[in-house]
Design a protein around this motif. Structure first.
Motif, mmCIF file in Angstrom:
data_model
loop_
_atom_site.group_PDB
_atom_site.id
_atom_site.type_symbol
_atom_site.label_atom_id
_atom_site.label_comp_id
_atom_site.label_asym_id
_atom_site.label_seq_id
_atom_site.Cartn_x
_atom_site.Cartn_y
_atom_site.Cartn_z
ATOM 1 N N ASP A 193 0.845 -1.206 0.085
ATOM 2 C CA ASP A 193 -0.246 0.113 0.086
ATOM 3 C C ASP A 193 0.705 1.476 0.019
ATOM 4 O O ASP A 193 0.429 2.309 -0.652
ATOM 5 C CB ASP A 193 -0.903 -0.246 1.111
ATOM 6 C CG ASP A 193 -1.970 -1.236 1.209
ATOM 7 O OD1 ASP A 193 -2.669 -1.163 -0.091
ATOM 8 O OD2 ASP A 193 -1.688 -1.926 1.342
ATOM 9 N N ALA A 194 2.025 1.320 0.463
ATOM 10 C CA ALA A 194 3.068 2.458 0.343
ATOM 11 C C ALA A 194 3.916 1.926 0.568
ATOM 12 O O ALA A 194 4.738 0.642 1.477
ATOM 13 C CB ALA A 194 2.620 3.191 2.164
ATOM 14 N N VAL A 195 5.123 2.728 0.136
ATOM 15 C CA VAL A 195 6.661 2.822 0.164
ATOM 16 C C VAL A 195 7.112 3.854 1.145
ATOM 17 O O VAL A 195 6.970 4.875 0.551
ATOM 18 C CB VAL A 195 7.536 1.714 -0.654
ATOM 19 C CG1 VAL A 195 9.361 1.717 -0.968
ATOM 20 C CG2 VAL A 195 6.518 0.299 -1.478
ATOM 21 N N LEU A 196 7.751 3.490 2.053
ATOM 22 C CA LEU A 196 8.520 4.542 2.801
ATOM 23 C C LEU A 196 10.481 4.246 2.814
ATOM 24 O O LEU A 196 10.467 3.081 3.648
ATOM 25 C CB LEU A 196 7.750 4.842 3.848
ATOM 26 C CG LEU A 196 6.604 4.894 4.556
ATOM 27 C CD1 LEU A 196 6.206 5.005 5.523
ATOM 28 C CD2 LEU A 196 6.296 5.925 3.243
ATOM 29 N N HIS A 197 11.305 5.057 2.161
ATOM 30 C CA HIS A 197 12.037 5.485 1.492
ATOM 31 C C HIS A 197 12.557 6.033 2.602
ATOM 32 O O HIS A 197 12.969 7.357 2.284
ATOM 33 C CB HIS A 197 12.802 5.684 0.364
ATOM 34 C CG HIS A 197 13.974 5.046 -0.077
ATOM 35 N ND1 HIS A 197 14.542 4.371 -1.042
ATOM 36 C CD2 HIS A 197 15.459 5.981 0.399
ATOM 37 C CE1 HIS A 197 16.343 4.412 -0.211
ATOM 38 N NE2 HIS A 197 16.177 6.129 -0.399
ATOM 39 N N LEU A 198 13.720 5.610 3.850
ATOM 40 C CA LEU A 198 14.296 6.333 4.510
ATOM 41 C C LEU A 198 15.920 6.892 4.033
ATOM 42 O O LEU A 198 16.911 5.969 3.916
ATOM 43 C CB LEU A 198 14.356 5.892 5.578
ATOM 44 C CG LEU A 198 13.552 6.421 6.635
ATOM 45 C CD1 LEU A 198 12.786 5.258 6.196
ATOM 46 C CD2 LEU A 198 13.689 5.537 8.150
#
Length: 361
Positions: free
Chosen positions: A129-134
């Motif tokens: 549903d979402a991809v969070l790239h730090l």
């Protein structure tokens, strides 16, 4: 069946994922969610004897294939468990399937996915549903880049930056990819992670003005990702903004339907979903007759730990270039790159919102 959100938490080396996972568990558990976390499979394999730096091509292939198979199996098993929970559930993956592709040539990745019975479009666009790239501390927060807390981490700063960019490129095309900047205060980075997940869970968020600038491009942007965006606004109720977007990248189109609704003077609810080409074409019939279609080229890039999107408009205003920062805290300074000349700060100026740029004269 209840809706269960699957989130990928990824990023370059020494990006803060471990700390972020702890905060995610604490925060959303306190809100009544059952939080499941999928461990980082390559680390498990490395600790069990797999050598991802091996020159043995057959061993590397089998190791990466097994990594993908276990990754997908773990995610599927935890999804089945989450479906049995009485409380709302959230699954957070410490890296996702597409991360694996960043460490090999496209030909081998295509062979592995075919052998597993899947493909890039399924793994990147439809699974999460979402991809969070730090962003790695190696890019813009070098003083915090350390290897002593992870014996599997051996890369230097330049390689770490390269890995960071390869991972972002692997996920580019996902309709809800968010790049989380490095910050002068690490807590701001963690706050942005919680905010983005809250948005995916349809929890109302404070209205925040991203910083925007009219600029000129004076040089070449290194390592940028370029895409073509077509944006159409649909007829909607007052106080609600409904947008269709087609994003073309490397010969592929991704279609996204976004709704933004102000629920108070200070809070906004935003929902975003990927849709099929057929539904996109059908919804175009509901286009707002008072607004024109927006066409623009977007160049996305990281500079000194901060993420930027540079939009050059073709329609309805040709040549306008707007630089937008993503997730920079209110009192933080912007690390403008030398190939960008700032002409005007337009933060908060409503006439430069895309919704208003689209208005017919």
């Amino acid at each position: 069946m209840k809706e269960i959100k699957r989130i990928v938490l990824t990023g370059g080396p020494c990006a803060g994922k471990t700390t972020a996972l702890v905060k995610i568990i604490e925060h959303f558990s306190s809100l009544g969610y059952k939080v499941f976390t999928i461990p980082e499979v390559p680390t498990m394999f490395s600790q069990s004897g797999m050598d991802y730096l091996t020159t043995n091509k057959n061993l590397f292939y089998e190791g990466e294939k097994a990594t993908l198979e276990i990754q997908l199996s773990l995610e599927d098993k935890f999804l089945h468990m989450a479906e049995q929970c009485e409380e709302p559930a959230l699954i957070v993956c410490d890296r996702g399937a597409m991360d694996i592709s960043a460490y090999m040539k496209p030909e081998m990745w295509n062979a592995i996915t075919a052998a597993v019975g899947t493909n890039t479009n399924e793994l990147r666009d439809a699974r999460y549903d979402a991809v969070l790239h730090l962003v790695s501390a190696a890019d813009g927060a070098e003083q915090f880049y350390i290897t002593s807390n992870n014996k599997e981490r051996t890369e230097g700063l330049e390689l770490a930056r390269e890995v960071d960019k390869r991972v972002i490129e692997a996920w580019t095309g996902h309709p809800h990819l968010r790049v989380i900047n490095n910050h002068e205060d690490f807590n701001n980075k963690l706050h942005r992670v919680l905010k983005e997940i809250s948005s995916v869970l349809s929890i109302p968020q404070p209205i925040v003005e991203e910083r925007k600038y009219i600029v000129e491009l004076t040089g070449k942007i290194p390592n940028c990702i370029e895409s073509e965006i077509t944006q159409t606004y649909l007829v909607a109720e007052p106080g609600c903004e409904v947008r269709l977007r087609c994003r073309a990248w490397q010969g592929k189109n991704v279609y996204v339907h976004t709704t933004k609704k102000n629920i108070s003077d200070t809070e906004q609810l935003e929902t975003e979903r990927q849709i099929s080409k057929n539904l996109y074409s059908s919804l175009l019939q509901q286009a707002d007759p008072y607004r024109q279609m927006i066409q623009k080229t977007r160049k996305s890039f990281i500079w000194k730990g901060q993420y930027f999107e540079l939009d050059k408009f073709q329609k309805p205003v040709k040549g306008l270039m707007i630089l937008e920062t993503k997730g920079i805290a209110e009192k933080e300074s912007v690390n403008f790159p030398p190939f960008i000349k700032v002409l005007q700060d337009i933060t908060g100026m409503q006439k430069y919102y895309n919704y208003n740029i689209a208005l017919k004269g």
